[in-house]
Design a protein around this motif. Structure first.
Motif, PDB file in Angstrom:
ATOM      1  N   ILE A  33       0.823  -1.222   0.000  1.00  0.00           N
ATOM      2  CA  ILE A  33       0.000   0.000   0.000  1.00  0.00           C
ATOM      3  C   ILE A  33       0.856   1.272   0.000  1.00  0.00           C
ATOM      4  N   PRO A  34       1.796   1.460   0.952  1.00  0.00           N
ATOM      5  CA  PRO A  34       2.627   2.673   0.868  1.00  0.00           C
ATOM      6  C   PRO A  34       3.476   2.719  -0.392  1.00  0.00           C
ATOM      7  N   LEU A  35       3.889   1.543  -0.883  1.00  0.00           N
ATOM      8  CA  LEU A  35       4.670   1.509  -2.125  1.00  0.00           C
ATOM      9  C   LEU A  35       3.820   1.969  -3.300  1.00  0.00           C
ATOM     10  N   GLY A  36       2.553   1.532  -3.320  1.00  0.00           N
ATOM     11  CA  GLY A  36       1.651   1.945  -4.388  1.00  0.00           C
ATOM     12  C   GLY A  36       1.336   3.429  -4.338  1.00  0.00           C
ATOM     13  N   LEU A  37       1.229   3.978  -3.136  1.00  0.00           N
ATOM     14  CA  LEU A  37       0.973   5.408  -3.000  1.00  0.00           C
ATOM     15  C   LEU A  37       2.156   6.238  -3.478  1.00  0.00           C
ATOM     16  N   PHE A  38       3.350   5.731  -3.228  1.00  0.00           N
ATOM     17  CA  PHE A  38       4.562   6.471  -3.573  1.00  0.00           C
ATOM     18  C   PHE A  38       4.914   6.334  -5.055  1.00  0.00           C
ATOM     19  N   SER A  39       4.803   5.109  -5.581  1.00  0.00           N
ATOM     20  CA  SER A  39       5.231   4.880  -6.968  1.00  0.00           C
ATOM     21  C   SER A  39       4.435   3.735  -7.590  1.00  0.00           C
ATOM     22  N   PRO A  40       3.188   3.961  -7.990  1.00  0.00           N
ATOM     23  CA  PRO A  40       2.339   2.873  -8.489  1.00  0.00           C
ATOM     24  C   PRO A  40       2.822   2.246  -9.792  1.00  0.00           C
ATOM     25  N   HIS A  41       3.621   2.970 -10.577  1.00  0.00           N
ATOM     26  CA  HIS A  41       4.022   2.443 -11.885  1.00  0.00           C
ATOM     27  C   HIS A  41       5.019   1.298 -11.786  1.00  0.00           C
ATOM     28  N   ILE A  42       5.630   1.089 -10.607  1.00  0.00           N
ATOM     29  CA  ILE A  42       6.607   0.002 -10.480  1.00  0.00           C
ATOM     30  C   ILE A  42       5.982  -1.270  -9.924  1.00  0.00           C
ATOM     31  N   LEU A  43       4.663  -1.267  -9.685  1.00  0.00           N
ATOM     32  CA  LEU A  43       3.996  -2.449  -9.150  1.00  0.00           C
ATOM     33  C   LEU A  43       3.813  -3.509 -10.222  1.00  0.00           C
ATOM     34  N   GLY A  44       3.506  -4.739  -9.792  1.00  0.00           N
ATOM     35  CA  GLY A  44       3.233  -5.826 -10.716  1.00  0.00           C
ATOM     36  C   GLY A  44       4.480  -6.599 -11.103  1.00  0.00           C
ATOM     37  N   GLY A  45       4.305  -7.530 -12.043  1.00  0.00           N
ATOM     38  CA  GLY A  45       5.406  -8.399 -12.449  1.00  0.00           C
ATOM     39  C   GLY A  45       6.560  -7.680 -13.111  1.00  0.00           C
ATOM     40  N   GLY A  46       6.245  -6.614 -13.896  1.00  0.00           N
ATOM     41  CA  GLY A  46       7.310  -5.814 -14.495  1.00  0.00           C
ATOM     42  C   GLY A  46       7.321  -5.775 -16.001  1.00  0.00           C
ATOM     43  N   ASN A  47       6.350  -6.430 -16.674  1.00  0.00           N
ATOM     44  CA  ASN A  47       6.386  -6.465 -18.135  1.00  0.00           C
ATOM     45  C   ASN A  47       6.217  -5.075 -18.757  1.00  0.00           C
ATOM     46  N   SER A  48       5.497  -4.156 -18.089  1.00  0.00           N
ATOM     47  CA  SER A  48       5.374  -2.797 -18.618  1.00  0.00           C
ATOM     48  C   SER A  48       6.546  -1.917 -18.188  1.00  0.00           C
ATOM     49  N   LEU A  49       7.259  -2.329 -17.143  1.00  0.00           N
ATOM     50  CA  LEU A  49       8.369  -1.537 -16.624  1.00  0.00           C
ATOM     51  C   LEU A  49       9.649  -1.725 -17.446  1.00  0.00           C
ATOM     52  N   VAL A  50       9.873  -2.939 -17.938  1.00  0.00           N
ATOM     53  CA  VAL A  50      11.121  -3.245 -18.644  1.00  0.00           C
ATOM     54  C   VAL A  50      11.330  -2.352 -19.873  1.00  0.00           C
ATOM     55  N   PRO A  51      10.351  -2.187 -20.779  1.00  0.00           N
ATOM     56  CA  PRO A  51      10.574  -1.294 -21.922  1.00  0.00           C
ATOM     57  C   PRO A  51      10.877   0.140 -21.510  1.00  0.00           C
ATOM     58  N   GLN A  52      10.270   0.608 -20.403  1.00  0.00           N
ATOM     59  CA  GLN A  52      10.561   1.960 -19.926  1.00  0.00           C
ATOM     60  C   GLN A  52      12.014   2.077 -19.468  1.00  0.00           C
ATOM     61  N   ILE A  53      12.495   1.053 -18.781  1.00  0.00           N
ATOM     62  CA  ILE A  53      13.889   1.049 -18.312  1.00  0.00           C
ATOM     63  C   ILE A  53      14.847   1.107 -19.487  1.00  0.00           C
ATOM     64  N   ALA A  54      14.492   0.421 -20.579  1.00  0.00           N
ATOM     65  CA  ALA A  54      15.402   0.312 -21.722  1.00  0.00           C
ATOM     66  C   ALA A  54      15.429   1.563 -22.591  1.00  0.00           C
ATOM     67  N   GLN A  55      14.453   2.450 -22.442  1.00  0.00           N
ATOM     68  CA  GLN A  55      14.338   3.577 -23.372  1.00  0.00           C
ATOM     69  C   GLN A  55      14.672   4.933 -22.771  1.00  0.00           C
ATOM     70  N   GLN A  56      15.234   4.967 -21.565  1.00  0.00           N
ATOM     71  CA  GLN A  56      15.575   6.259 -20.978  1.00  0.00           C
ATOM     72  C   GLN A  56      16.856   6.155 -20.160  1.00  0.00           C
ATOM     73  N   SER A  57      17.606   7.232 -20.131  1.00  0.00           N
ATOM     74  CA  SER A  57      18.828   7.268 -19.324  1.00  0.00           C
ATOM     75  C   SER A  57      18.459   7.336 -17.848  1.00  0.00           C
ATOM     76  N   HIS A  58      19.387   6.918 -16.983  1.00  0.00           N
ATOM     77  CA  HIS A  58      19.094   6.819 -15.567  1.00  0.00           C
ATOM     78  C   HIS A  58      20.164   7.510 -14.734  1.00  0.00           C
ATOM     79  N   LEU A  59      19.721   8.089 -13.615  1.00  0.00           N
ATOM     80  CA  LEU A  59      20.644   8.581 -12.612  1.00  0.00           C
ATOM     81  C   LEU A  59      20.996   7.425 -11.684  1.00  0.00           C
ATOM     82  N   LEU A  60      22.169   7.488 -11.099  1.00  0.00           N
ATOM     83  CA  LEU A  60      22.688   6.355 -10.344  1.00  0.00           C
ATOM     84  C   LEU A  60      21.819   6.024  -9.129  1.00  0.00           C
ATOM     85  N   LEU A  61      21.488   7.009  -8.304  1.00  0.00           N
ATOM     86  CA  LEU A  61      20.746   6.737  -7.077  1.00  0.00           C
ATOM     87  C   LEU A  61      19.337   6.196  -7.344  1.00  0.00           C
TER      88      LEU A  61
END
Length: 506
Positions: free
Chosen positions: A272-300
């Motif tokens: 619940i607190p995780l969903g309130l803070f960042s709902p887009h990272i919930l679930g198995g991850g099939n929608s998250l992986v393409p997002q990770i691959a298409q944008q640069s990231h900061l280290l932290l």
């Protein structure tokens, strides 16, 4: 004999087509329901930060889901977790369960658990659903022994194929990781059902690959040393994943204020607190992986994402709720690949344009070393991404990571999870006879010796040697050769012992 064998294969194909169609429909609906429910929960979390009533609704829903699904797990322990170890145990003769309770409870329980946002995968449950349908069809047709196991294996391949739209990798996964048998009858049936279920699934979800990742630059040969470094890091991370996952049962047992069957309440409250803070990272991850691959990231932020996904996927799986680790492993691999590129780019050792490449490579390497199934990992990622251009880098990373875990003493994760299960009583009478097919591989101590020289397990009988398309009736002077498949008869309750004894003869 050959005509009979061909007729058997034809009938096996007919049954594979039937169960492949059924499984394609069931798993596609299962997959669609999870996606719809996850979308609803994501929307609720986005509104909950400014509406206390919606937050209260989420809490009530999660508690109800925990109570309902946990009660089903208590009633039918076979639906707990991934389901892949249970299927592997069924095919090895070490585990059995009734198929219908598994089918409906795993379906609804998996939708509720995964759809509510827990970091669990749909692929393990899909494999178990496929196996349950294969088992149900074999019971309907009154099949027993090897005929039944072929349908269970074919159903498993069909379930994974419908979940990931990867029929070739699904077939190989069942043969390499679950059934450990490459006989023609098994792989033809498994491939047929996988292709059929994939066709049904494509009509639901379209032709777009599950993890459609675009990348514009092929990795130059001068950078292949980076693959070795990445493979070593993945191997170390994969062994750590194995160790932590296998300790979860003990850690959950330390939660003394909850009975074991109620452990599902823990992740459903923590989410619940995780969903309130960042709902887009919930679930198995099939929608998250393409997002990770298409944008640069900061280290932290990328390190934080890795830690959150790792910890919460462990909390989710350790609870025993229906859901797998397959897709969460691939997601963690993608994050590790992105983290690797982020660090190397800051050291001016890699160009960030190769981020999508390393996300793809790391997914395969991480799964290859944890599951100890490199062929499956290479083909699976290739089919899910929808490109053949990265086969060589995938092979280098996967083999390197596999070797590291092997040197560290890691075992295939699903086999290790099977050993943690408390087997249910085999529901078939122990006196019934069954057959075991045991292949002789290159380098085996059985190669070149006579049948009479082998110390055969107690209560077993070698009844045939399959050599190519021929079946040889053996005698004491028959010489065993590499490539032969031994057909051994034993009591059904003795299958696991006989198989382990034969394996130890190598």
């Amino acid at each position: 004999m050959q005509s009979k064998f061909q007729n058997t294969r034809f009938l096996a194909l007919v049954h594979a087509i039937i169960i492949g169609t059924l499984i394609g429909l069931v798993v596609s609906c299962f997959r669609l329901a999870i996606e719809k429910m996850l979308t609803i929960f994501t929307s609720l979390y986005q509104q909950a930060s400014s509406h206390l009533l919606i937050l209260g609704l989420i809490i009530v829903l999660n508690v109800l889901i925990a109570l309902i699904v946990s009660m089903w797990v208590k009633q039918t322990p076979a639906i707990s977790g991934s389901g892949i170890p249970q299927v592997e145990g069924q095919l090895a003769g070490e585990y059995d369960s009734k198929w219908f309770p598994v089918l409906w409870k795993k379906t609804i329980g998996g939708i509720l658990a995964i759809g509510s946002g827990l970091m669990l995968g749909r692929e393990g449950p899909s494999i178990q659903l496929g196996a349950a349908i294969g088992q149900g069809w074999s019971d309907f047709r009154h099949f027993e022994g090897s005929d039944k196991r072929v349908l269970i294996a074919s159903g498993s391949a069909a379930g994974l194929s419908a979940a990931f739209n990867a029929p070739i990798a699904s077939t190989l996964f069942v043969l390499e990781e679950i059934y450990h048998n490459f006989s023609p009858l098994v792989w033809i049936s498994a491939l047929t059902s996988a292709v059929m279920s994939n066709f049904i699934s494509l009509n639901f979800f379209g032709l777009k690959p599950v993890l459609a990742i675009r990348y514009a630059h092929a990795l130059p040969l001068s950078m292949y040393w980076q693959l070795l470094v990445l493979g070593i890091l993945l191997g170390l991370a994969g062994r750590f994943y194995q160790i932590v996952l296998l300790q979860l049962t003990k850690w959950y047992a330390a939660i003394s204020f909850l009975p074991r069957w109620m452990d599902g309440l823990v992740p459903l409250l923590v989410v619940i607190p995780l969903g309130l803070f960042s709902p887009h990272i919930l679930g198995g991850g099939n929608s998250l992986v393409p997002q990770i691959a298409q944008q640069s990231h900061l280290l932290l932020p990328i390190i934080s994402l890795l830690v959150i996904r790792f910890v919460f996927s462990m909390i989710s799986y350790g609870s025993g709720l229906p859901g797998g680790i397959f897709l969460p492993i691939l997601t963690l691999g993608a994050i590790i690949g992105a983290l690797y590129v982020t660090v190397m780019a800051q050291l001016n050792l890699i160009n960030p344009v190769y981020l999508p490449n390393f996300v793809i490579y790391a997914m395969a390497g991480y799964f290859a070393c944890i599951g100890k199934a490199p062929f499956t990992a290479i083909l699976l990622v290739t089919e899910m991404v929808g490109s053949l251009q990265h086969l060589m880098p995938l092979a280098v990373v996967s083999l390197t990571a596999y070797i590291i875990v092997d040197l560290l003493g890691g075992e295939p994760i699903y086999e290790s999870l099977l050993h943690q299960l408390v087997p249910e009583l085999i529901q078939n009478p122990s006196g019934l006879q069954d057959h075991i097919e045991f292949p002789i591989f290159e380098g085996s101590d059985l190669d070149g010796i006579t049948v009479r020289e082998v110390k055969w397990p107690e209560n077993s009988l070698l009844i045939a040697i399959r050599r190519g398309k021929r079946e040889i009736i053996p005698n004491g002077d028959s010489i065993l050769k590499t490539g032969d498949t031994l057909i051994v008869s034993t009591q059904r309750s003795n299958r696991a012992f006989v198989k382990q004894h034969l394996t130890n003869l190598y």
